[in-house]
Enzyme design. Structure first.
Site, short mmCIF file in Angstrom:
data_model
loop_
_atom_site.label_atom_id
_atom_site.label_comp_id
_atom_site.label_asym_id
_atom_site.label_seq_id
_atom_site.Cartn_x
_atom_site.Cartn_y
_atom_site.Cartn_z
N ARG A 1 0.84 -1.18 0.00
CA ARG A 1 0.00 0.00 0.00
C ARG A 1 0.88 1.23 0.00
NH1 ARG A 1 -3.13 -2.76 -1.75
NH2 ARG A 1 -5.28 -3.25 -1.12
N GLU B 1 -3.42 8.11 -4.62
CA GLU B 1 -3.61 7.53 -5.94
C GLU B 1 -4.87 8.13 -6.56
OE1 GLU B 1 -3.81 3.28 -5.66
OE2 GLU B 1 -1.74 3.08 -4.97
N HIS C 1 -0.78 1.04 -9.89
CA HIS C 1 -1.54 0.07 -9.09
C HIS C 1 -2.17 -0.99 -10.00
CE1 HIS C 1 -3.77 -0.36 -4.99
NE2 HIS C 1 -3.50 -1.54 -5.53
#
Length: 307
Positions: free
Chosen positions: A220, A249, A268
């Site tokens: 993360r 993000e 991601h």
């Protein structure tokens, strides 16, 4: 048992007569602008906006939620009491491990620097790339910080390189952790975001790492203190970083991480494959059949309220 699923063709196929059907289940489908009315025993949560997710979690009669993600950040603190939560680590573990290995190989061979040179139409030699440090994974020391299913998959992928692998788990002492970090050429973060892990890779922790190590984050984004990472890159304490996750993000256009030559950023997508949705629907089918047959499905998150 009435279950709400994402309105995608691969999930629609579970309602059709055939080998992919789920007998005994009433399946209904939600989309970004439509959530079916009525009670639901379960919800399979994927590709839902925040508003749709909250609507689904508030459905009357809800007994369980399966999120087809590895992380549960988007569900924690929103799930009603008494509702069981399941996640889908097994759906993503192999692809994430492959992505981490690909990042390590790219970093070791300086592919990011040559891609930058390609953009400038330059035939770059190693000597022409500033601070080039082309290395091999063979006999490297790798620390897998978060040694669960993804870590074990990555360990298998790394075996042909004859690397020395050490895993850090919740049972690893601080002394053992620091000794591992001090000798690692690559440190791979595979941790979830919890109260204990947010910001864990800060200046103090980075200073305990071997000078010139590479940091790979497929966990993360908020595990790392960004400014401390950038300072370590500038000082040479870290040789570089491979980041599939960032905080926030998407990464803002003016974020200084974009300008770091030895940072490889992917948006991601570590678990993304062309057959991901099909595999997600197949996992959902197996999950529902387990329920129908009275078996406990895989993936129960028993300690999620502690996050």
């Amino acid at each position: 048992m009435r279950v709400l699923l994402p309105d995608l063709p691969e999930f629609r196929a579970l309602s059709e007569v055939g080998e992919r059907s789920v007998p005994g289940c009433e399946l209904a489908y939600y989309s970004g602008d439509h959530v079916p009315e009525g009670d639901a025993d379960g919800v399979v949560l994927w590709f839902a906006s925040g508003e749709t997710r909250d609507h689904l979690l508030a459905l009357p009669g809800l007994k369980w939620v399966l999120t087809l993600t590895a992380g549960i950040d988007h569900v924690r603190n929103r799930l009603p009491g008494g509702v069981q939560l399941y996640n889908a680590n097994r759906l993503h573990e192999r692809a994430v491990a492959v992505h981490a290995l690909a990042g390590m190989l790219s970093a070791a061979r300086g592919f990011h620097r040559y891609r930058d040179a390609q953009g400038r139409h330059e035939w770059a030699s190693p000597a022409s790339i500033r601070e080039s440090r082309l290395i091999s994974l063979d006999r490297a020391r790798v620390v897998l910080w978060g040694f669960g299913r993804i870590g074990r998959n990555l360990e298998d992928l790394l075996r042909p390189f004859d690397v020395f692998i050490e895993g850090i788990t919740s049972g690893t002492t601080d002394t053992e952790r620091d000794e591992a970090l001090a000798s690692a050429d690559f440190i791979v973060l595979i941790l979830p975001s919890t109260q204990d892990t947010r910001g864990i890779v800060n200046r103090e922790m980075i200073d305990r790492m071997k000078r010139g190590a590479w940091l790979v984050n497929v966990g993360r984004g908020n595990l790392i203190v960004r400014d401390d990472l950038i300072a370590a890159l500038h000082s040479g304490q870290l040789a570089g970083a491979v980041l599939d996750v960032t905080d926030p993000e998407p990464l803002p256009q003016d974020d200084p991480l974009w300008a770091e030559e030895n940072v490889i950023i992917t948006p991601h997508i570590a678990s993304t494959t062309t057959d991901l949705v099909y595999r997600g629907a197949s996992l959902t089918r197996d999950f529902l059949i387990d329920f129908q047959q009275g078996h406990e499905p895989e993936g129960l998150v028993e300690s999620w309220r502690k996050y």
